[in-house]
Write a protein that holds these residues in place. Structure first.
Motif, PDB file in Angstrom:
ATOM      1  N   ILE A 114     -85.102  28.422 -50.447  1.00 24.35           N
ATOM      2  CA  ILE A 114     -84.116  28.087 -49.330  1.00 24.35           C
ATOM      3  C   ILE A 114     -84.706  29.147 -47.898  1.00 24.35           C
ATOM      4  CG2 ILE A 114     -81.870  28.861 -48.050  1.00 24.35           C
ATOM      5  CD1 ILE A 114     -80.767  28.563 -51.025  1.00 24.35           C
ATOM      6  N   ILE A 115     -85.112  30.379 -48.179  1.00 22.44           N
ATOM      7  CA  ILE A 115     -85.625  30.912 -46.869  1.00 22.44           C
ATOM      8  C   ILE A 115     -87.118  30.514 -46.703  1.00 22.44           C
ATOM      9  CG2 ILE A 115     -86.823  33.246 -46.539  1.00 22.44           C
ATOM     10  CD1 ILE A 115     -83.948  33.426 -46.948  1.00 22.44           C
ATOM     11  N   LYS A 116     -87.759  29.903 -47.087  1.00 21.39           N
ATOM     12  CA  LYS A 116     -88.837  29.191 -46.971  1.00 21.39           C
ATOM     13  C   LYS A 116     -88.588  27.915 -46.176  1.00 21.39           C
ATOM     14  CE  LYS A 116     -92.004  30.340 -50.840  1.00 21.39           C
ATOM     15  NZ  LYS A 116     -92.455  30.101 -52.217  1.00 21.39           N
ATOM     16  N   ASN A 117     -87.624  27.232 -46.399  1.00 25.99           N
ATOM     17  CA  ASN A 117     -87.133  25.933 -45.638  1.00 25.99           C
ATOM     18  C   ASN A 117     -86.545  26.306 -44.279  1.00 25.99           C
ATOM     19  OD1 ASN A 117     -86.761  23.110 -45.434  1.00 25.99           O
ATOM     20  ND2 ASN A 117     -84.867  23.380 -46.234  1.00 25.99           N
ATOM     21  N   VAL A 168     -85.459  35.068 -42.424  1.00 27.66           N
ATOM     22  CA  VAL A 168     -84.599  34.184 -41.646  1.00 27.66           C
ATOM     23  C   VAL A 168     -83.940  34.773 -40.714  1.00 27.66           C
ATOM     24  CG1 VAL A 168     -82.665  32.552 -41.653  1.00 27.66           C
ATOM     25  CG2 VAL A 168     -84.283  32.451 -43.336  1.00 27.66           C
ATOM     26  N   ASP A 169     -84.057  34.819 -39.351  1.00 28.29           N
ATOM     27  CA  ASP A 169     -83.242  35.446 -38.266  1.00 28.29           C
ATOM     28  C   ASP A 169     -82.010  34.696 -38.062  1.00 28.29           C
ATOM     29  OD1 ASP A 169     -84.091  33.517 -36.368  1.00 28.29           O
ATOM     30  OD2 ASP A 169     -85.697  34.829 -35.879  1.00 28.29           O
ATOM     31  N   LYS A 170     -81.184  35.232 -37.203  1.00 29.82           N
ATOM     32  CA  LYS A 170     -79.744  34.458 -36.905  1.00 29.82           C
ATOM     33  C   LYS A 170     -79.901  33.252 -36.171  1.00 29.82           C
ATOM     34  CE  LYS A 170     -75.398  35.939 -35.905  1.00 29.82           C
ATOM     35  NZ  LYS A 170     -74.480  37.239 -35.571  1.00 29.82           N
ATOM     36  N   ALA A 171     -81.144  33.069 -35.417  1.00 24.66           N
ATOM     37  CA  ALA A 171     -81.451  31.650 -34.734  1.00 24.66           C
ATOM     38  C   ALA A 171     -81.773  30.562 -35.863  1.00 24.66           C
ATOM     39  CB  ALA A 171     -82.288  31.969 -33.604  1.00 24.66           C
ATOM     40  N   GLU A 172     -82.660  31.311 -36.568  1.00 27.50           N
ATOM     41  CA  GLU A 172     -83.211  30.222 -37.709  1.00 27.50           C
ATOM     42  C   GLU A 172     -82.006  29.816 -38.750  1.00 27.50           C
ATOM     43  OE1 GLU A 172     -87.789  31.604 -38.444  1.00 27.50           O
ATOM     44  OE2 GLU A 172     -86.173  32.813 -39.231  1.00 27.50           O
ATOM     45  N   TRP A 173     -81.005  30.803 -39.123  1.00 28.85           N
ATOM     46  CA  TRP A 173     -79.780  30.695 -39.670  1.00 28.85           C
ATOM     47  C   TRP A 173     -79.072  29.621 -39.220  1.00 28.85           C
ATOM     48  CZ3 TRP A 173     -78.320  32.809 -44.487  1.00 28.85           C
ATOM     49  CH2 TRP A 173     -76.728  33.028 -44.409  1.00 28.85           C
ATOM     50  N   THR A 174     -78.544  29.675 -37.953  1.00 26.27           N
ATOM     51  CA  THR A 174     -77.738  28.788 -37.187  1.00 26.27           C
ATOM     52  C   THR A 174     -78.101  27.355 -37.105  1.00 26.27           C
ATOM     53  OG1 THR A 174     -78.204  29.712 -35.106  1.00 26.27           O
ATOM     54  CG2 THR A 174     -76.179  30.547 -36.120  1.00 26.27           C
ATOM     55  N   ALA A 175     -79.934  27.409 -36.897  1.00 23.87           N
ATOM     56  CA  ALA A 175     -80.437  26.106 -36.861  1.00 23.87           C
ATOM     57  C   ALA A 175     -80.380  25.431 -38.131  1.00 23.87           C
ATOM     58  CB  ALA A 175     -81.841  26.230 -36.230  1.00 23.87           C
ATOM     59  N   ALA A 230     -72.678  31.382 -38.205  1.00 21.18           N
ATOM     60  CA  ALA A 230     -73.192  32.410 -37.276  1.00 21.18           C
ATOM     61  C   ALA A 230     -72.376  33.638 -38.113  1.00 21.18           C
ATOM     62  CB  ALA A 230     -73.040  32.724 -35.912  1.00 21.18           C
ATOM     63  N   GLU A 231     -71.429  33.804 -38.467  1.00 19.29           N
ATOM     64  CA  GLU A 231     -70.480  34.837 -38.783  1.00 19.29           C
ATOM     65  C   GLU A 231     -70.681  35.116 -40.133  1.00 19.29           C
ATOM     66  OE1 GLU A 231     -67.847  31.224 -38.968  1.00 19.29           O
ATOM     67  OE2 GLU A 231     -69.051  32.103 -37.561  1.00 19.29           O
ATOM     68  N   ARG A 232     -71.505  34.056 -40.900  1.00 19.22           N
ATOM     69  CA  ARG A 232     -71.777  34.459 -42.267  1.00 19.22           C
ATOM     70  C   ARG A 232     -73.116  35.305 -42.427  1.00 19.22           C
ATOM     71  NH1 ARG A 232     -69.732  35.320 -46.323  1.00 19.22           N
ATOM     72  NH2 ARG A 232     -71.331  34.470 -47.656  1.00 19.22           N
ATOM     73  N   PHE A 233     -74.010  35.118 -41.149  1.00 17.53           N
ATOM     74  CA  PHE A 233     -75.196  35.878 -41.161  1.00 17.53           C
ATOM     75  C   PHE A 233     -74.928  37.329 -41.477  1.00 17.53           C
ATOM     76  CE2 PHE A 233     -78.503  37.929 -39.116  1.00 17.53           C
ATOM     77  CZ  PHE A 233     -79.529  37.413 -39.576  1.00 17.53           C
ATOM     78  N   ASP A 234     -74.129  37.765 -40.676  1.00 17.02           N
ATOM     79  CA  ASP A 234     -74.185  39.332 -40.571  1.00 17.02           C
ATOM     80  C   ASP A 234     -73.531  39.800 -41.972  1.00 17.02           C
ATOM     81  OD1 ASP A 234     -74.380  39.433 -37.999  1.00 17.02           O
ATOM     82  OD2 ASP A 234     -72.519  39.284 -37.463  1.00 17.02           O
ATOM     83  N   ALA A 235     -72.717  38.780 -42.884  1.00 17.96           N
ATOM     84  CA  ALA A 235     -72.387  39.275 -44.151  1.00 17.96           C
ATOM     85  C   ALA A 235     -73.646  39.232 -45.152  1.00 17.96           C
ATOM     86  CB  ALA A 235     -71.105  38.341 -44.605  1.00 17.96           C
ATOM     87  N   VAL A 236     -74.225  38.423 -44.930  1.00 14.26           N
ATOM     88  CA  VAL A 236     -75.897  38.245 -45.773  1.00 14.26           C
ATOM     89  C   VAL A 236     -76.657  39.241 -45.556  1.00 14.26           C
ATOM     90  CG1 VAL A 236     -77.231  36.626 -46.729  1.00 14.26           C
ATOM     91  CG2 VAL A 236     -74.993  35.837 -46.108  1.00 14.26           C
ATOM     92  N   ASP A 237     -76.878  39.590 -44.348  1.00 15.35           N
ATOM     93  CA  ASP A 237     -78.042  40.652 -43.868  1.00 15.35           C
ATOM     94  C   ASP A 237     -77.478  41.958 -44.198  1.00 15.35           C
ATOM     95  OD1 ASP A 237     -79.947  42.051 -42.435  1.00 15.35           O
ATOM     96  OD2 ASP A 237     -78.835  41.616 -40.570  1.00 15.35           O
ATOM     97  N   ALA A 238     -77.650  42.309 -45.466  1.00 20.86           N
ATOM     98  CA  ALA A 238     -77.009  43.587 -45.923  1.00 20.86           C
ATOM     99  C   ALA A 238     -77.624  44.843 -45.391  1.00 20.86           C
ATOM    100  CB  ALA A 238     -77.515  43.664 -47.548  1.00 20.86           C
ATOM    101  N   ASN A 239     -78.712  44.911 -44.941  1.00 18.99           N
ATOM    102  CA  ASN A 239     -79.266  46.120 -44.342  1.00 18.99           C
ATOM    103  C   ASN A 239     -79.375  46.106 -43.059  1.00 18.99           C
ATOM    104  OD1 ASN A 239     -81.291  44.124 -43.625  1.00 18.99           O
ATOM    105  ND2 ASN A 239     -83.079  45.549 -44.896  1.00 18.99           N
ATOM    106  N   LYS A 240     -78.595  44.986 -42.306  1.00 18.22           N
ATOM    107  CA  LYS A 240     -78.421  45.106 -40.774  1.00 18.22           C
ATOM    108  C   LYS A 240     -79.675  45.100 -40.000  1.00 18.22           C
ATOM    109  CE  LYS A 240     -74.113  44.581 -42.043  1.00 18.22           C
ATOM    110  NZ  LYS A 240     -73.829  43.181 -42.482  1.00 18.22           N
ATOM    111  N   ASP A 241     -80.881  44.520 -40.508  1.00 15.80           N
ATOM    112  CA  ASP A 241     -82.082  44.571 -39.702  1.00 15.80           C
ATOM    113  C   ASP A 241     -82.353  43.385 -38.847  1.00 15.80           C
ATOM    114  OD1 ASP A 241     -82.723  42.565 -41.626  1.00 15.80           O
ATOM    115  OD2 ASP A 241     -84.490  43.725 -42.002  1.00 15.80           O
ATOM    116  N   LYS A 286     -82.548  40.287 -40.203  1.00 17.09           N
ATOM    117  CA  LYS A 286     -83.235  39.392 -40.616  1.00 17.09           C
ATOM    118  C   LYS A 286     -82.619  39.189 -42.236  1.00 17.09           C
ATOM    119  CE  LYS A 286     -87.591  40.330 -38.703  1.00 17.09           C
ATOM    120  NZ  LYS A 286     -89.005  40.457 -38.794  1.00 17.09           N
ATOM    121  N   VAL A 287     -82.639  37.897 -42.578  1.00 18.46           N
ATOM    122  CA  VAL A 287     -82.076  37.749 -44.154  1.00 18.46           C
ATOM    123  C   VAL A 287     -83.178  37.309 -44.922  1.00 18.46           C
ATOM    124  CG1 VAL A 287     -80.581  36.272 -45.837  1.00 18.46           C
ATOM    125  CG2 VAL A 287     -79.682  36.960 -43.486  1.00 18.46           C
TER     126      VAL A 287
END
Length: 85
Positions: free
Chosen positions: A30-33, A42-49, A54-65, A67-68
């Motif tokens: 999934i990340i490669k895709n 995957v950064d937030k722009a790639e996530w939403t693209a 967008a609100e799920r990104f913050d929950a998945v980005d555990a270390n808050k850097d 990027k997922v």
């Protein structure tokens, strides 16, 4: 007759189990895709693209850097499976 029926039921069960596992690609795939800039995450722009909220990104980005990674996505998916959804 009983052996045939058992074999048929076993085949259906195996097919269903295979289909269930085939539905969801591995987090690394999934990340490669979704990783359009090729940095391995995957950064937030790639996530939403990719059509993800967008609100799920913050929950998945555990270390808050910002990027997922595949590891963070795997952990989030495991947590979702554990909650039954």
């Amino acid at each position: 007759m009983r052996k045939i029926m058992f074999a048929a039921v076993a085949a259906v069960a195996l097919a269903a189990a295979g289909a269930a596992s085939a539905q969801m690609p591995a987090p690394a795939d999934i990340i490669k895709n979704w990783d359009k800039n090729g940095d391995g995450a995957v950064d937030k722009a790639e996530w939403t693209a990719a059509g993800r909220p967008a609100e799920r990104f913050d929950a998945v980005d555990a270390n808050k850097d910002g990027k997922v990674t595949a590891a963070e996505l795997e952990a989030a998916m495991a947590a979702m499976r554990a909650r039954g959804g």
